[in-house]
Scaffold this motif. Structure first.
Motif: not given
Length: 140
Positions: A124-131
């Motif tokens: 998710a971080w690599l896809r640019g989603k900030h979780t």
């Protein structure tokens, strides 16, 4: 010669179940070459056996061939934290012959659930989603 209390350890943590002995031999050969690079020819070390103990640490097996990096990072984080908190106890348990991750470091090895959760968060971080990181990331 070093005392038993100051002996160094080569630890092999292999969640894929490969040949830990061969890996530790490779590390020992590298260390010998590194140590001998500045020693005179008549003072070369031929064996580290008296100074280094090799321990194949039993860890839970990973269920796939692609989470090696996550396992490596998680174990490195757990080991660093535990060494800071209990270096003397860890060395004592290694000298006593303990050979499971939990027996040596006092915390369980990686679980399939922890690693799967870390993989999802990293993807998710690599896809640019900030979780928000999960509790499983506490070791970093």
């Amino acid at each position: 010669m070093r005392s038993q209390e100051s002996k160094c350890f080569i630890l092999a943590l292999d969640p894929l179940g490969w040949d830990a002995a061969a890996s530790m031999e490779s590390v020992e050969r590298y260390l010998l070459a590194f140590l001998n690079r500045t020693r005179p020819a008549d003072d070369q070390l031929v064996d580290l056996g008296a100074h280094v103990a090799k321990v194949a640490v039993a860890v839970p097996n990973q269920e796939n061939g692609f989470d090696c990096g996550l396992h490596t990072c998680e174990y490195a984080g757990k080991i660093a934290q535990r060494l800071e908190a209990d270096r003397a106890g860890i060395l004592q348990r290694l000298h006593a012959g303990c050979n499971t991750f939990e027996a040596i470091f006092g915390v369980p090895g990686n679980t399939v659930t922890e690693i799967a959760q870390k993989r999802q968060e990293y993807e998710a971080w690599l896809r640019g989603k900030h979780t928000m990181p999960s509790d499983a990331w506490e070791s970093f």
